[in-house]
Design a protein around this motif. Structure first.
Motif: not given
Ligand SMILES: Nc1ncnc2c1ncn2[C@@H]1O[C@H](COP(=O)(O)OP(=O)(O)O)[C@@H](O)[C@H]1O
Ligand SMILES: [Mg+2]
Length: 336
Positions: A44-67
């Protein structure tokens, strides 16, 4: 009067059989792009490759947005653009480190490094695309809206975990890419062709035409381009077939190369241009320049889309017409 008229200009292009030459028997080429395994369809869903800096949580994205927002308030981004890349990175690093400590953000050193890298890529480069652009093994990058990104490596398409904040972040990156060649893309002109500094070809189609968000396709520029010998090695073409193509290329036959997208037309055309004499005057017409001619006497022409008022379009036909007044010995039409 130019010694060469249109009739004798070699139009190296895309494929009708050359009169007097029996086309080489089609070898059994290895499929250029093995699509799916012939067997069972993938799960159904083939494995998704992950890149170091992309493998982040929602929290990371919200911190990033505020920074990121604090950074924009703290420094003048236009000034950064004029700076040397290294200096700009240093500047961003200093300010971001300060913001992180002021905001009391709890992060590991590694997370902080990822965040810095992400922000630098956003401000100075092509954001989440940077890690993909720097990989030489990738042939195509396909972004279908902010959350879906696919790459083609060795003829196989796979999904990677590269995400944009949202569609407007993706749109900004698209705009940044196309503005490098003086073009723009937005709702009023939602289709755009461009190329990166390294020669990679870019197409953007944006909403409302692309229903699920901005869609970006990059055909990466290959540094070590394929030669006819390599095609023979792969079994894409027989040695006899290659010899015939070499002769056709040398004697200025009109050539038409046709085939589906990604079937190797440009690759073959590039191989054939190697047989053009060094002293021939060559004019290339392309939608976005990607051919790599080695001959010194080459003029490269590119079409132009209309501006916002719908004016100023220069079509392939206009370019070819103009070529005829430029004393060409070969005209190469990139795409028809
Ligand atoms: N004979 C071949 N064997 C293996 N790979 C090939 C061959 N011809 C082309 N390719 C690869 O396939 C991809 C698409 O080729 P390209 O020439 O750009 O296709 P087109 O111009 O038809 O869209 C490129 O990555 C290229 O290196
Ligand atoms: Mg092509």
């Amino acid at each position: 009067m130019p010694p060469q008229n249109a009739g004798s200009a070699g139009v190296t292009n895309t494929g009708a059989p050359v009169p007097g030459v029996t086309p080489p028997p089609l070898p059994d080429p290895e499929p250029v792009k093995p699509r799916e395994p012939v067997a069972a369809p993938p799960p159904v869903s083939p494995p998704v490759k992950e890149f170091k800096s992309q493998n982040q949580s929602e929290e990371y994205y919200s911190i990033k947005a505020s920074v990121f927002n604090a950074l924009i308030e703290a420094i003048d981004l236009t000034q950064l653009a004029g700076m040397d890349q290294e200096m700009a990175r240093e500047e961003i690093r200093d300010v971001v480190t300060e913001i992180i400590s002021l905001k009391n953000v709890v992060m590991t050193i590694a997370e902080q490094e990822d965040l810095l890298e992400d922000i630098c890529n956003d401000v100075l480069g092509y954001g989440p695309l940077e890690p993909l652009l720097s990989r030489d093994d990738i042939a195509d990058i396909m972004v279908n809206g902010a959350d879906k990104c696919f790459i083609e490596v060795n003829g196989l398409v796979e999904q990677v975990n590269v995400k944009f904040r949202d569609n407007s972040h993706l749109m900004n990156i698209c705009q940044r890419i196309v503005s490098m060649v003086g073009r723009r893309v937005d709702e009023s002109s939602p289709i755009c062709d461009a190329r990166l500094l390294d020669g990679s070809r870019v197409n953007v189609i944006a909403p409302p035409l692309a229903i699920d968000g901005p869609t970006l396709t990059i055909r990466k520029f290959k540094k070590d381009k394929l030669t006819l010998e390599k095609l023979v090695e792969f079994g894409s073409i027989s040695p006899a077939g290659a010899t015939i193509l070499e002769i056709i290329g040398r004697v200025r036959c009109n050539i038409l190369i046709s085939g589906g997208t990604g079937s190797g037309k440009t690759t073959l055309l590039n191989c054939l241009t190697g047989f053009i004499d060094q002293d021939e005057r060559i004019i290339t017409c392309e939608d976005s320049a990607e051919l790599q001619l080695q001959q010194p006497h080459t003029v490269r022409l590119e079409t132009r889309p209309p501006n916002i008022e719908g004016e100023g379009e220069i079509t392939m036909r206009d370019l070819v017409k103009n070529c005829l007044r430029m004393r060409p010995e070969r005209i190469i039409v990139g795409e028809v």
